[in-house]
Design a protein around this motif. Structure first.
Motif, PDB file in Angstrom:
ATOM      1  N   LYS A   1      -4.516  -3.872 -10.130  1.00 18.54           N
ATOM      2  CA  LYS A   1      -4.910  -4.174  -8.741  1.00 18.54           C
ATOM      3  C   LYS A   1      -4.324  -3.177  -7.730  1.00 18.54           C
ATOM      4  CE  LYS A   1      -5.448  -9.117  -9.577  1.00 18.54           C
ATOM      5  NZ  LYS A   1      -4.998 -10.446  -9.161  1.00 18.54           N
ATOM      6  N   GLY A   2      -4.519  -3.447  -6.461  1.00 15.67           N
ATOM      7  CA  GLY A   2      -3.988  -2.601  -5.396  1.00 15.67           C
ATOM      8  C   GLY A   2      -4.843  -1.378  -5.152  1.00 15.67           C
ATOM      9  N   ALA A   3      -4.554  -0.702  -4.009  1.00  9.85           N
ATOM     10  CA  ALA A   3      -5.362   0.444  -3.587  1.00  9.85           C
ATOM     11  C   ALA A   3      -5.319   1.579  -4.610  1.00  9.85           C
ATOM     12  CB  ALA A   3      -4.882   0.956  -2.242  1.00  9.85           C
ATOM     13  N   GLY A   4      -4.162   1.748  -5.265  1.00  7.76           N
ATOM     14  CA  GLY A   4      -4.016   2.845  -6.216  1.00  7.76           C
ATOM     15  C   GLY A   4      -4.865   2.698  -7.463  1.00  7.76           C
ATOM     16  N   SER A   5      -5.317   1.481  -7.745  1.00  4.72           N
ATOM     17  CA  SER A   5      -6.131   1.275  -8.931  1.00  4.72           C
ATOM     18  C   SER A   5      -7.610   1.546  -8.652  1.00  4.72           C
ATOM     19  CB  SER A   5      -5.971  -0.155  -9.436  1.00  4.72           C
ATOM     20  OG  SER A   5      -6.589  -1.062  -8.541  1.00  4.72           O
TER      21      SER A   5
END
Length: 148
Positions: free
Chosen positions: A36-40
């Motif tokens: 998850k998260g923006a980096g994914s």
């Protein structure tokens, strides 16, 4: 030996990291992006200086001083340096080209004559600026000044 059988030295090259090629590769599933998260997600990038929400260094440190954008920067040349040139090369006039030729200034510099040392030679000095002490010393030695 010819161009068709050239190879890099043993151990000098590595295979690139191939991600997203199944769980057996060890880099499948999330493909090194974590969960998850923006980096994914695709198309993400962080701004320069971003520290994960922590106050960035360039905003934490105190800001002091002022840099005048209109400041005129001169390259200083002292009277004792001029006297050295005169004794070494027996000059009667010193201008920008002479100083450039002897490596004292660069092509785009502005020259200011400074008052350190003594001047005994009668000299015509051409420069962009002069200090009061330098001007007095040159004129006392019988020389003349010309502002460029």
């Amino acid at each position: 030996m010819n161009l068709s059988n050239l190879k890099p030295a043993e151990g000098s090259t590595k295979n690139r990291k191939r991600i997203g090629r199944g769980t057996g590769s060890g880099r499948g599933g999330t493909s090194t992006r974590g969960h998850k998260g923006a980096g994914s997600r695709s198309g993400t990038s962080t701004k320069v200086g971003f520290e994960g929400g922590q106050m960035p260094l360039q905003r934490r440190v105190p800001k002091v001083g002022f840099k005048n954008p209109n400041r005129v920067q001169y390259t200083g040349v002292n009277l004792d340096v001029l006297q050295e040139l005169v004794t070494k090369f027996s000059l009667t006039a010193v201008d920008f080209d002479t100083l450039k030729e002897h490596g004292l200034v660069s092509r785009n510099d502005l020259v200011k004559i400074l008052g350190r040392g003594e001047l005994t030679a009668k000299l015509e000095v051409k420069a962009h600026a002069f200090t009061a002490t330098a001007q007095k010393a040159i004129e006392a030695a019988g020389g003349t000044i010309v502002k460029l």
